[in-house]
Design an enzyme around this catalytic site. Structure first.
Site, PDB file in Angstrom:
ATOM      1  N   GLU A  65      -7.766   3.020   8.940  1.00  0.00           N
ATOM      2  CA  GLU A  65      -8.409   2.648   7.667  1.00  0.00           C
ATOM      3  C   GLU A  65      -8.303   1.134   7.490  1.00  0.00           C
ATOM      4  OE1 GLU A  65      -9.904   2.007   4.015  1.00  0.00           O
ATOM      5  OE2 GLU A  65      -7.838   1.437   4.370  1.00  0.00           O
ATOM      6  N   LEU A 119       0.859  -1.184   0.000  1.00  0.00           N
ATOM      7  CA  LEU A 119       0.000   0.000   0.000  1.00  0.00           C
ATOM      8  C   LEU A 119       0.897   1.236   0.000  1.00  0.00           C
ATOM      9  CD1 LEU A 119      -2.652  -1.047   2.692  1.00  0.00           C
ATOM     10  CD2 LEU A 119      -2.921  -1.055   0.205  1.00  0.00           C
TER      11      LEU A 119
HETATM   12  N1  LIG Z   1      -5.582   0.137  -1.781  1.00  0.00           N
HETATM   13  C1  LIG Z   1      -6.231  -1.023  -1.765  1.00  0.00           C
HETATM   14  O1  LIG Z   1      -7.392  -1.082  -1.306  1.00  0.00           O
HETATM   15  C2  LIG Z   1      -5.573  -2.250  -2.302  1.00  0.00           C
HETATM   16  C3  LIG Z   1      -6.280  -3.464  -2.343  1.00  0.00           C
HETATM   17  C4  LIG Z   1      -5.650  -4.585  -2.889  1.00  0.00           C
HETATM   18  C5  LIG Z   1      -4.359  -4.485  -3.354  1.00  0.00           C
HETATM   19  N2  LIG Z   1      -3.701  -3.301  -3.285  1.00  0.00           N
HETATM   20  C6  LIG Z   1      -2.344  -3.156  -3.825  1.00  0.00           C
HETATM   21  O2  LIG Z   1      -2.411  -3.499  -5.213  1.00  0.00           O
HETATM   22  C7  LIG Z   1      -1.220  -4.196  -5.611  1.00  0.00           C
HETATM   23  C8  LIG Z   1      -1.574  -5.594  -6.088  1.00  0.00           C
HETATM   24  O3  LIG Z   1      -2.601  -5.536  -7.068  1.00  0.00           O
HETATM   25  P1  LIG Z   1      -2.334  -5.848  -8.616  1.00  0.00           P
HETATM   26  O4  LIG Z   1      -3.429  -5.205  -9.370  1.00  0.00           O
HETATM   27  O5  LIG Z   1      -0.923  -5.489  -8.983  1.00  0.00           O
HETATM   28  O6  LIG Z   1      -2.433  -7.437  -8.689  1.00  0.00           O
HETATM   29  P2  LIG Z   1      -3.600  -8.495  -8.283  1.00  0.00           P
HETATM   30  O7  LIG Z   1      -4.867  -8.174  -8.982  1.00  0.00           O
HETATM   31  O8  LIG Z   1      -3.640  -8.687  -6.835  1.00  0.00           O
HETATM   32  O9  LIG Z   1      -2.957  -9.813  -8.916  1.00  0.00           O
HETATM   33  C9  LIG Z   1      -2.860  -9.935 -10.304  1.00  0.00           C
HETATM   34  C10 LIG Z   1      -2.947 -11.394 -10.645  1.00  0.00           C
HETATM   35  O10 LIG Z   1      -4.212 -11.908 -10.235  1.00  0.00           O
HETATM   36  C11 LIG Z   1      -4.664 -12.898 -11.153  1.00  0.00           C
HETATM   37  N3  LIG Z   1      -5.978 -12.537 -11.703  1.00  0.00           N
HETATM   38  C12 LIG Z   1      -7.115 -13.280 -11.642  1.00  0.00           C
HETATM   39  N4  LIG Z   1      -8.156 -12.675 -12.187  1.00  0.00           N
HETATM   40  C13 LIG Z   1      -7.705 -11.502 -12.637  1.00  0.00           C
HETATM   41  C14 LIG Z   1      -8.324 -10.431 -13.301  1.00  0.00           C
HETATM   42  N5  LIG Z   1      -9.626 -10.421 -13.622  1.00  0.00           N
HETATM   43  N6  LIG Z   1      -7.568  -9.354 -13.600  1.00  0.00           N
HETATM   44  C15 LIG Z   1      -6.256  -9.319 -13.269  1.00  0.00           C
HETATM   45  N7  LIG Z   1      -5.609 -10.314 -12.620  1.00  0.00           N
HETATM   46  C16 LIG Z   1      -6.344 -11.399 -12.310  1.00  0.00           C
HETATM   47  C17 LIG Z   1      -3.570 -13.020 -12.193  1.00  0.00           C
HETATM   48  O11 LIG Z   1      -2.710 -14.027 -11.675  1.00  0.00           O
HETATM   49  P3  LIG Z   1      -1.911 -15.048 -12.639  1.00  0.00           P
HETATM   50  O12 LIG Z   1      -0.941 -14.197 -13.406  1.00  0.00           O
HETATM   51  O13 LIG Z   1      -1.274 -15.993 -11.701  1.00  0.00           O
HETATM   52  O14 LIG Z   1      -2.977 -15.688 -13.512  1.00  0.00           O
HETATM   53  C18 LIG Z   1      -2.862 -11.687 -12.132  1.00  0.00           C
HETATM   54  O15 LIG Z   1      -1.525 -11.721 -12.565  1.00  0.00           O
HETATM   55  C19 LIG Z   1      -0.327  -4.189  -4.376  1.00  0.00           C
HETATM   56  O16 LIG Z   1       0.496  -3.032  -4.402  1.00  0.00           O
HETATM   57  C20 LIG Z   1      -1.328  -4.095  -3.228  1.00  0.00           C
HETATM   58  O17 LIG Z   1      -0.741  -3.561  -2.058  1.00  0.00           O
HETATM   59  C21 LIG Z   1      -4.284  -2.203  -2.760  1.00  0.00           C
END
Ligand SMILES: NC(=O)c1ccc[n+]([C@@H]2O[C@H](COP(=O)([O-])OP(=O)(O)OC[C@H]3O[C@@H](n4cnc5c(N)ncnc54)[C@H](OP(=O)(O)O)[C@@H]3O)[C@@H](O)[C@H]2O)c1
Length: 184
Positions: A29, A22
């Site tokens: 929060e 984050l």
């Molecule tokens: N501020 C908030 O409320 C909040 C909440 C959550 C996360 N975060 C932050 O967000 C970041 C992580 O999120 P991210 O977006 O990079 O990754 P993510 O969505 O957590 O993970 C991406 C992976 O999820 C799988 N996946 C399955 N269905 C999917 C879909 N419909 N779209 C995309 N991916 C899908 C895929 O895995 P495979 O490649 O293995 O198929 C993809 O590579 C971190 O920095 C975390 O701290 C913040």
């Protein structure tokens, strides 16, 4: 049809993450996130948190799986062997929801929460299963590499219930507000 809610904290430039973490540290929060996603109406049930692979990995090792909730990870790259036994793994959101809808799990499932990240939020918001968005609007800009997708036009803001503190919140000089939007 089993529905779900989305929950996210989003800063002024629509960021949600940086370097797999984050971009901010807001204890109260995060407590709201825990309280909201854990709260159950029927004590015989447990809520579900559904997240992408990178969000699961972003949770500190000693805090995952998230306690008192059934954790579901979406990934095509991971295998179940890489996850604790009590964490479910599915290749995509709809497959996960269809499994949760099966009778053996359905009767144990409370509220289903989509907890990120970016692509999972996008898929979730466009699904007819999506009921509400619980968005914390953080009133500051942060350097981010992961962003919240555009909210579709068919969501409208509703008044938060007693479970969501109203008005501006503040922690360490950073202001934020809890918002709830519902699909028309
Ligand atoms: N501020 C908030 O409320 C909040 C909440 C959550 C996360 N975060 C932050 O967000 C970041 C992580 O999120 P991210 O977006 O990079 O990754 P993510 O969505 O957590 O993970 C991406 C992976 O999820 C799988 N996946 C399955 N269905 C999917 C879909 N419909 N779209 C995309 N991916 C899908 C895929 O895995 P495979 O490649 O293995 O198929 C993809 O590579 C971190 O920095 C975390 O701290 C913040």
């Amino acid at each position: 049809m089993l529905k779900f809610n989305v929950i996210a904290a989003v800063c002024q430039n629509f960021g949600i993450g940086l370097n797999g973490d984050l971009p901010w540290s807001l204890k109260s929060e995060y407590e709201y996130f825990t309280r909201t996603t854990t709260h159950i109406y029927d004590t015989a049930k447990q809520n579900v948190v559904i997240m992408g692979r990178l969000t699961y990995i972003s949770i500190h090792e000693d805090q995952r799986p998230l306690a008192e909730r059934l954790n579901v990870v979406l990934s095509t790259a991971m295998t179940s062997a890489e996850l604790p036994e009590n964490v479910l793994l599915f290749p995509n959101l709809e497959t996960a929801m269809q499994r949760l809808e099966q009778e053996d799990l359905r009767k144990k499932v409370g509220t289903v929460w989509i907890v990120g990240g970016s692509g999972v939020y996008k898929e979730a918001m466009s699904s007819p299963r999506c009921h509400r968005l619980y968005i914390t609007r953080i009133k500051k800009e942060y350097k981010c590499d992961t962003f919240f997708p555009k909210i579709p036009m068919d969501f409208i803001e509703i008044h938060p219930g007693p479970e969501s503190p109203r008005g501006l919140q503040e922690e360490n000089g950073i202001q934020y507000e809890f918002k709830i939007l519902e699909k028309l």
